[in-house]
Design a protein around this motif. Structure first.
Motif, PDB file in Angstrom:
ATOM      1  N   MET B   1       3.827  -1.724  -4.671  1.00 46.49           N
ATOM      2  CA  MET B   1       2.483  -1.382  -4.261  1.00 46.49           C
ATOM      3  C   MET B   1       2.516  -0.720  -2.886  1.00 46.49           C
ATOM      4  O   MET B   1       2.020   0.378  -2.693  1.00 46.49           O
ATOM      5  N   ILE B   2       3.268  -1.367  -1.955  1.00 47.73           N
ATOM      6  CA  ILE B   2       3.380  -0.794  -0.613  1.00 47.73           C
ATOM      7  C   ILE B   2       4.194   0.496  -0.654  1.00 47.73           C
ATOM      8  O   ILE B   2       3.929   1.442   0.081  1.00 47.73           O
ATOM      9  N   HIS B   3       5.165   0.549  -1.574  1.00 48.53           N
ATOM     10  CA  HIS B   3       5.975   1.758  -1.685  1.00 48.53           C
ATOM     11  C   HIS B   3       5.128   2.959  -2.077  1.00 48.53           C
ATOM     12  O   HIS B   3       5.442   4.085  -1.733  1.00 48.53           O
ATOM     13  N   ARG B   4       4.040   2.723  -2.857  1.00 46.60           N
ATOM     14  CA  ARG B   4       3.267   3.842  -3.373  1.00 46.60           C
ATOM     15  C   ARG B   4       2.229   4.368  -2.389  1.00 46.60           C
ATOM     16  O   ARG B   4       1.621   5.399  -2.617  1.00 46.60           O
ATOM     17  N   LEU B   5       2.041   3.640  -1.285  1.00 47.72           N
ATOM     18  CA  LEU B   5       1.071   4.115  -0.291  1.00 47.72           C
ATOM     19  C   LEU B   5       1.581   5.402   0.348  1.00 47.72           C
ATOM     20  O   LEU B   5       2.785   5.667   0.399  1.00 47.72           O
ATOM     21  N   ASP B   6       0.640   6.160   0.855  1.00 47.00           N
ATOM     22  CA  ASP B   6       1.014   7.399   1.523  1.00 47.00           C
ATOM     23  C   ASP B   6       1.758   7.074   2.824  1.00 47.00           C
ATOM     24  O   ASP B   6       1.352   6.196   3.569  1.00 47.00           O
ATOM     25  N   PRO B   7       2.866   7.778   3.089  1.00 42.85           N
ATOM     26  CA  PRO B   7       3.609   7.482   4.306  1.00 42.85           C
ATOM     27  C   PRO B   7       2.755   7.586   5.568  1.00 42.85           C
ATOM     28  O   PRO B   7       2.993   6.858   6.533  1.00 42.85           O
ATOM     29  N   ARG B   8       1.761   8.458   5.543  1.00 42.73           N
ATOM     30  CA  ARG B   8       0.952   8.622   6.746  1.00 42.73           C
ATOM     31  C   ARG B   8       0.137   7.370   7.046  1.00 42.73           C
ATOM     32  O   ARG B   8       0.024   6.951   8.200  1.00 42.73           O
ATOM     33  N   SER B   9      -0.405   6.750   5.972  1.00 45.83           N
ATOM     34  CA  SER B   9      -1.190   5.539   6.225  1.00 45.83           C
ATOM     35  C   SER B   9      -0.265   4.407   6.674  1.00 45.83           C
ATOM     36  O   SER B   9      -0.626   3.587   7.523  1.00 45.83           O
ATOM     37  N   LYS B  10       0.967   4.401   6.125  1.00 51.51           N
ATOM     38  CA  LYS B  10       1.913   3.365   6.539  1.00 51.51           C
ATOM     39  C   LYS B  10       2.337   3.567   7.986  1.00 51.51           C
ATOM     40  O   LYS B  10       2.558   2.603   8.724  1.00 51.51           O
ATOM     41  N   LEU B  11       2.423   4.835   8.375  1.00 52.88           N
ATOM     42  CA  LEU B  11       2.789   5.121   9.756  1.00 52.88           C
ATOM     43  C   LEU B  11       1.723   4.593  10.710  1.00 52.88           C
ATOM     44  O   LEU B  11       2.028   3.964  11.731  1.00 52.88           O
ATOM     45  N   ILE B  40       3.939  -8.696   4.330  1.00 50.37           N
ATOM     46  CA  ILE B  40       3.939  -7.276   3.939  1.00 50.37           C
ATOM     47  C   ILE B  40       5.345  -6.869   3.492  1.00 50.37           C
ATOM     48  O   ILE B  40       5.525  -6.204   2.463  1.00 50.37           O
ATOM     49  N   ILE B  41       6.344  -7.323   4.270  1.00 49.10           N
ATOM     50  CA  ILE B  41       7.742  -7.017   3.905  1.00 49.10           C
ATOM     51  C   ILE B  41       8.059  -7.608   2.533  1.00 49.10           C
ATOM     52  O   ILE B  41       8.684  -6.963   1.685  1.00 49.10           O
ATOM     53  N   ILE B  42       7.627  -8.842   2.318  1.00 52.02           N
ATOM     54  CA  ILE B  42       7.907  -9.491   1.033  1.00 52.02           C
ATOM     55  C   ILE B  42       7.199  -8.741  -0.097  1.00 52.02           C
ATOM     56  O   ILE B  42       7.790  -8.481  -1.151  1.00 52.02           O
ATOM     57  N   ALA B  43       5.951  -8.333   0.152  1.00 59.44           N
ATOM     58  CA  ALA B  43       5.212  -7.598  -0.875  1.00 59.44           C
ATOM     59  C   ALA B  43       5.909  -6.284  -1.207  1.00 59.44           C
ATOM     60  O   ALA B  43       5.839  -5.792  -2.335  1.00 59.44           O
ATOM     61  N   ALA B  44       6.611  -5.723  -0.222  1.00 59.74           N
ATOM     62  CA  ALA B  44       7.322  -4.466  -0.461  1.00 59.74           C
ATOM     63  C   ALA B  44       8.682  -4.709  -1.085  1.00 59.74           C
ATOM     64  O   ALA B  44       9.451  -3.768  -1.283  1.00 59.74           O
ATOM     65  N   LYS B  45       8.984  -5.963  -1.390  1.00 61.83           N
ATOM     66  CA  LYS B  45      10.270  -6.353  -1.988  1.00 61.83           C
ATOM     67  C   LYS B  45      11.452  -5.895  -1.121  1.00 61.83           C
ATOM     68  O   LYS B  45      12.480  -5.457  -1.627  1.00 61.83           O
ATOM     69  N   THR B 101      10.260   1.458   3.285  1.00 68.12           N
ATOM     70  CA  THR B 101       9.463   1.777   2.100  1.00 68.12           C
ATOM     71  C   THR B 101       9.190   3.273   1.956  1.00 68.12           C
ATOM     72  O   THR B 101       8.517   3.688   1.028  1.00 68.12           O
ATOM     73  N   VAL B 102       9.692   4.064   2.883  1.00 68.33           N
ATOM     74  CA  VAL B 102       9.452   5.508   2.798  1.00 68.33           C
ATOM     75  C   VAL B 102      10.765   6.226   2.544  1.00 68.33           C
ATOM     76  O   VAL B 102      11.728   6.051   3.279  1.00 68.33           O
ATOM     77  N   HIS B 103      10.801   7.005   1.484  1.00 66.80           N
ATOM     78  CA  HIS B 103      11.986   7.813   1.177  1.00 66.80           C
ATOM     79  C   HIS B 103      12.069   8.975   2.178  1.00 66.80           C
ATOM     80  O   HIS B 103      11.037   9.520   2.552  1.00 66.80           O
TER      81      HIS B 103
END
Lengths: 274, 242
Positions: B1-11, B40-45, B101-103
């Motif tokens: 779920m966290i992986h699919r967020l836009d990198p900009r919002s995660k930034l 959050i880290i756990i949710a991002a596996k 979480t960001v490639h």
């Protein structure tokens, strides 16, 4: 000199590079190792000086198990030159590069200068001795890397693809030098794809494919074997192709011959000359 | 779920967490920040990978703890250095959420869409791409040098440091040579031929991205307000007695 007994090696336990290689190379032999890409040739020669230790089986150098020796110890006996010269060269002149190897093996200083000069001379590098290796061409750098190992005069010399980027004249020179070292009683082992080079200069060939030795013996018989040529993804040398074409047309032509002289003789016999 | 967020919002989220970590220097608030980061880290596996990077950091943390406890002039030096160490962990963790979480490709795409020139974004993702290659190269160089008698793992400290030279010089030269040849081969494939380059995958800012961004900025503003105008409750300032 070198004995491998059922050597297995795999990288990270995933990719198996050697699957039970046994071979014996005696002192003073001149051996070529051929094989397709990924056959395990480089992995094999890295076992000769202990850079890699067999995961199963044993490697013996002069009767000693490499498992009990350090690479530095073995490198006094076995000199290994890798494909990419840029992985070794780091000093500001070719001369210093050659001297460095001699110094790290602890030669006395008068001997260092002498050995350095003769080796540079032998490899046609005398004029480039004071140049920086980084300003030289690919083929020249390759020879500097070779020189830095040759100078130490190891009893066994193993070269990985020494002929890449060398013109015909340099190849001949290299072969002459290897012969000379061989005449002094040193063992010379060369890994190469250059089939003409092997046929012209090496009496024994070891063919590898898929981590195994598929043929080991006199070069002429190993390299006239269809199976070996196919598995090592080689093409027949021109002389073999010529001799095969001749044997299809005329009776009594042996397909085993590979030297230019033999074929000239055969052709003369066919045309009824002399 | 966290992986699919836009990198900009995660930034934005990561910057928010890092900024808040810098604003506080007491044990309790930093623990609260850490406690909200870990789920959050756990949710991002990515918990395992995070733990591994923290293990890498542990030497530095121990160092910070010892040195600061010894030279600090505050009332409770150990508590102070513990807070400093926690702050470092929090900042690292904030950015771990982002980088774990960001490639790299997503990252460079995000940079481009934020208005950074393609060339710069590309240079950065190339740099990341070549880290493992450099590692392999270093091993090959070590092999080549050992084969000519360099004893890398022997001798005193000074000798060992000097032994780095035969490794590092070829590594730099090989890298420069490769950079030049990559540049040549990229240009021969038409790199930079047109000014308005098109992209196969473009990032889209969706509802959940807006939600995260607004939430992050909201929290950040509240925290700044609290930091500037409100006194911290006493229990938050709790220190160890030494």
């Amino acid at each position: 000199m070198i004995i491998l007994d059922n050597v297995h090696y795999s990288y990270d336990g995933i990719y198996t590079a050697l699957r039970g290689v046994s071979l014996q190379i005696d002192a003073g032999e001149l051996v070529a190792i051929m094989g397709n890409n990924g056959a395990g040739k480089t992995t094999l020669i890295k076992h000769f000086n202990g850079l890699l230790r067999p995961q199963k089986g044993h490697v013996f150098i002069k009767g000693q198990d490499t498992a009990k020796m350090s690479v530095a110890e073995i490198s006094r006996i076995v000199g290994l030159v890798f494909q990419n010269p840029d992985h070794q060269l780091f000093l500001e002149s070719c001369r210093k590069e050659v001297e460095f190897s001699l110094k790290s093996l602890g030669y006395p200083s008068n001997e260092i200068t002498e050995r350095c000069n003769t080796t540079l001379e032998r490899l046609g590098l005398a004029d480039l001795a004071e140049r920086s290796p980084f300003t030289l061409s690919g083929g020249e750098r390759k020879r500097v890397a070779l020189a830095s190992v040759l100078a130490t005069g190891p009893q066994v010399l193993a070269l990985d693809e020494p002929t890449i980027g060398q013109d015909a004249r340099q190849k001949e020179r290299l072969a002459e030098m290897l012969f000379e070292m061989n005449r002094e009683g040193r063992t010379v082992i060369v890994v190469t794809h250059d089939i003409e080079f092997v046929i012209n200069y090496f009496p024994r060939t070891i063919a590898m494919s898929d981590g195994r030795i598929i043929a080991d013996g006199p070069t002429t018989s190993v390299l006239s074997n269809d199976d070996v040529i196919q598995k090592c993804s080689l093409t027949y040398p021109q002389m073999t192709q010529a001799v095969r074409a001749l044997s299809e047309m005329f009776d009594g032509v042996s397909v085993r011959q590979t030297s230019v002289n033999d074929i000239v003789e055969t052709i003369i016999k066919i045309v009824g000359g002399r | 779920m966290i992986h699919r967020l836009d990198p900009r919002s995660k930034l934005v989220m990561s910057i928010m967490f890092a900024t808040v970590s810098i604003m506080f220097l007491s044990i309790i608030p930093l623990l609260i920040i850490l406690a909200s980061l870990i789920p959050i880290i756990i949710a991002a596996k990515s918990f395992r990978r995070w733990l591994r990077s923290m293990r890498g950091l542990s030497v530095l943390i121990v160092f910070i703890l010892i040195i600061n406890t010894l030279i600090s002039t505050t009332e409770n030096p150990f508590s102070h250095s513990l807070a400093l160490a926690l702050r470092l962990i929090c900042i690292m963790t904030s950015f771990s959420v982002f980088f774990l979480t960001v490639h790299p490709d997503e990252l460079s795409q995000a940079m481009i869409q934020m208005g950074i020139r393609f060339e710069f974004a590309f240079a950065m993702s190339m740099a990341m791409r070549y880290v493992p290659t450099l590692g392999y190269e270093a091993y090959a160089i070590m092999d080549a040098q050992r084969a000519r008698g360099v004893e890398l793992d022997k001798g005193n400290l000074l000798k060992r440091i000097r032994n780095i030279v035969p490794i590092i010089v070829p590594l730099i030269i090989v890298s420069i040579r490769r950079a030049l040849s990559i540049a040549e081969s990229m240009e021969s494939r038409g790199f930079g031929a047109t000014d308005d380059r098109t992209y196969l995958e473009e990032l889209v800012f969706r509802k959940q991205d807006w939600a995260l961004t607004i939430l992050s900025i909201g929290i950040l503003l509240i925290m700044i307000y609290a930091h500037l105008f409100l006194a911290m409750p006493q229990w938050m300032l709790w220190d160890l007695p030494f």
